[in-house]
Write a protein that holds these residues in place. Structure first.
Motif, PDB file in Angstrom:
ATOM      1  N   SER A 197       0.917  -1.409   0.070  1.00  0.00           N
ATOM      2  CA  SER A 197      -0.036  -0.042   0.070  1.00  0.00           C
ATOM      3  C   SER A 197       0.873   1.327   0.139  1.00  0.00           C
ATOM      4  N   TRP A 241      -5.975 -10.703 -11.070  1.00  0.00           N
ATOM      5  CA  TRP A 241      -5.439  -9.967 -10.012  1.00  0.00           C
ATOM      6  C   TRP A 241      -6.158  -8.483  -9.983  1.00  0.00           C
ATOM      7  N   TYR A 242      -6.185  -7.889 -11.159  1.00  0.00           N
ATOM      8  CA  TYR A 242      -7.164  -6.603 -11.284  1.00  0.00           C
ATOM      9  C   TYR A 242      -8.451  -6.858 -10.834  1.00  0.00           C
ATOM     10  N   GLU A 301      -9.523  -9.008  -8.828  1.00  0.00           N
ATOM     11  CA  GLU A 301      -9.622  -9.367  -7.131  1.00  0.00           C
ATOM     12  C   GLU A 301      -9.650  -7.897  -6.882  1.00  0.00           C
ATOM     13  N   ARG A 302      -8.700  -6.935  -7.156  1.00  0.00           N
ATOM     14  CA  ARG A 302      -8.524  -5.662  -6.564  1.00  0.00           C
ATOM     15  C   ARG A 302      -9.973  -4.716  -6.661  1.00  0.00           C
ATOM     16  N   GLN A 303     -10.566  -4.856  -7.933  1.00  0.00           N
ATOM     17  CA  GLN A 303     -11.705  -3.997  -8.092  1.00  0.00           C
ATOM     18  C   GLN A 303     -12.899  -4.764  -7.379  1.00  0.00           C
ATOM     19  N   ARG A 327     -12.458  -6.129  -4.280  1.00  0.00           N
ATOM     20  CA  ARG A 327     -12.357  -5.586  -2.921  1.00  0.00           C
ATOM     21  C   ARG A 327     -12.498  -4.261  -2.785  1.00  0.00           C
ATOM     22  N   TYR A 328     -12.218  -3.318  -3.802  1.00  0.00           N
ATOM     23  CA  TYR A 328     -12.436  -2.004  -3.837  1.00  0.00           C
ATOM     24  C   TYR A 328     -14.081  -1.846  -3.631  1.00  0.00           C
ATOM     25  N   ARG A 341     -11.286 -14.580  -4.564  1.00  0.00           N
ATOM     26  CA  ARG A 341     -10.228 -15.093  -5.720  1.00  0.00           C
ATOM     27  C   ARG A 341     -10.717 -16.173  -6.392  1.00  0.00           C
ATOM     28  N   GLN A 348       0.892  -2.588 -12.337  1.00  0.00           N
ATOM     29  CA  GLN A 348      -0.601  -2.676 -11.908  1.00  0.00           C
ATOM     30  C   GLN A 348      -1.710  -2.080 -12.857  1.00  0.00           C
ATOM     31  N   ASP A 368      -7.835   4.572  -2.730  1.00  0.00           N
ATOM     32  CA  ASP A 368      -7.525   4.117  -4.200  1.00  0.00           C
ATOM     33  C   ASP A 368      -6.365   4.522  -4.940  1.00  0.00           C
ATOM     34  N   TYR A 387      -4.004   3.467  -7.017  1.00  0.00           N
ATOM     35  CA  TYR A 387      -3.866   3.416  -8.465  1.00  0.00           C
ATOM     36  C   TYR A 387      -4.870   4.292  -9.311  1.00  0.00           C
TER      37      TYR A 387
END
Length: 450
Positions: free
Chosen positions: A168, A304-305, A307-309, A311-312, A344, A391, A421, A423
């Motif tokens: 982070s 991976w992308y 997963e991140r979205q 989670r966001y 995941r 990323q 956020d 990125y």
């Protein structure tokens, strides 16, 4: 006389600007008040020289101005004057250098018992590593870096098992405790700097540099990269949160260790397929999206992308802004995902779906758009293929109407404004380099050709 007046106005204007200017040092938040003293000494010495030289020039221009009856006196050498000028210059230079050398000597001497924390810089983000209960940081090496091991942790070093990994841009530190920052770069030259702490140090690929300081007050402080590290250099920002001891321990206890990350089971696409039944209604059975439902294509996107979205959305980083009505719907759906492992699994299944080209809906000029894409390609790849190291997700094949909406959201602060956020902050700044709607249409028309 005009030149004389101009020189005097220059001196007076500079002094007034110095006295009245609102731009000055940020309030000090560390033990390095001696850095301020050193800069003050340098400023006042150079300021006195600046005033003296310019006023002397004004006097000389006026005193020795051209007059028909006056003949110039030629004097090629004046040893007495040269001696005085050399001596005064030497004293001034020594007065500026000596305090800096004293401060530098202190800067290189880390106090015993200082906490050690590793700072990892990469285009264009910060990450941090804390030692675990053993008090030692494990071995790292570039050859171990991988999507599931961004720090390059050595799998054979038991000392690294309890290392706490913070992926982070936000770093927490306890107040009134000295800390030694071990600085490491994963790609190019960076520079770790916190203006309020008066600390900055270069980060060199293949080397470990360091800096130390003691935070003296709680609060939030900017982390900047002060080395030109690429096209998005200005977007490489982070925060240091200085906490009380209790708050710091609570934050650190919520982070994961290298051992915990390695112990996570591999994602199961088969289990994710069962969860995907909820997504079918909008995104379609093959994940190709649906314009009528305002649902973008997700098939083949990087796990991976995704997963991140997701989670966001679950954390309120995305979909919480009042202007993001479609994001609010997605946030509600993401909230139904029961656990991180389920998230995941779902991302792994969606990533396994074959991607398909989308139909263009915009009427732009791809040739002009190619020029705009030079900036985008620095992260997303020359062919829009995406780049996990930066990323940056894949753009090729994504619907232009969805990309246009997201660029609009970034430009208007609907997306990317949330503090967590990291990125999105970068994308907000990059999206605002597009001048108008036509430039967006041109850009996305070019993306449609990839």
């Amino acid at each position: 006389m005009k030149l004389v007046i101009a020189l005097i106005v220059l001196v007076l204007g500079s002094l007034l600007f110095h006295v009245l200017s609102p731009w000055w040092f940020t309030p000090l938040a560390s033990n390095w008040d001696t850095v301020d003293t050193t800069i003050d000494i340098t400023l006042y010495i150079t300021g006195v020289v600046f005033v003296a030289v310019n006023l002397f020039m004004a006097y000389a221009v006026y005193r020795y101005r051209h007059r028909p009856a006056q003949k110039a006196h030629y004097e090629p050498e004046n040893k007495r004057l040269e001696t005085w000028l050399t001596a005064i210059t030497a004293v001034g230079v020594a007065a500026m250098l000596a305090p800096g050398l004293v401060v530098w000597a202190d800067f290189t001497q880390v106090p015993e018992g200082a906490d050690e924390i590793e700072v990892l810089g990469e285009q264009w983000q910060w990450s941090y590593r804390f030692p675990g209960e053993d008090g030692k940081l494990g071995e790292v090496a570039t050859r171990y870096v991988a999507p599931d091991n961004p720090f390059g942790m050595s799998p054979g070093d038991p000392a690294g098992a309890d290392d706490i990994l913070v992926r982070s841009n936000e770093l927490h530190l306890p107040v009134d405790r000295p800390v030694k920052m071990l600085l490491r770069s994963k790609d190019v030259l960076h520079d770790f700097a916190v203006p309020q702490f008066r600390v900055k140090m270069d980060m060199l690929p293949g080397s470990v540099t360091y800096a130390w300081f003691t935070p003296t007050r709680t609060g939030s402080f900017d982390v900047l990269c002060m080395e030109l590290c690429g096209i998005a250099h200005y977007a490489m920002r982070g925060r240091v949160i200085v906490d009380t001891e209790e708050d710091f321990k609570a934050w650190l206890g919520g982070q994961t260790t290298w051992a915990e990350q390695r112990a996570r089971p591999a994602a199961d696409p088969a289990a994710g397929e069962r969860q995907y039944a909820t997504c079918v209604a909008c995104h379609g059975p093959e994940g190709r999206g649906n314009l009528q439902m305002n649902a973008p294509a997700i098939a083949g996107m990087e796990a991976w992308y995704l997963e991140r979205q997701l989670r966001y959305y679950r954390q309120g980083v995305r979909g919480a802004h009042e202007g993001d009505t479609f994001g609010a719907q997605m946030a509600a759906m993401a909230g139904t995902i029961a656990s991180d492992s389920a998230l995941r699994n779902l991302a792994a299944y969606v990533a396994s779906l074959p991607a398909a080209d989308s139909e263009p809906t915009l009427d732009g000029d791809p040739r002009r758009g190619a020029g705009h894409f030079n900036t985008c390609g620095a992260c997303h790849g020359a062919r829009g293929q995406g780049n996990h190291a930066l990323q940056a997700p894949r753009l090729a094949g994504q619907q232009d109407w969805y990309l246009k909406r997201q660029l609009k959201y970034f430009r208007e602060g609907i997306r990317g404004a949330h503090q967590a956020d990291n990125y999105g902050h970068q994308m907000t700044m990059m999206a605002r380099t597009l001048q108008n709607e036509q430039s967006i249409d041109d850009l996305l028309s070019y993306v449609n050709t990839l």
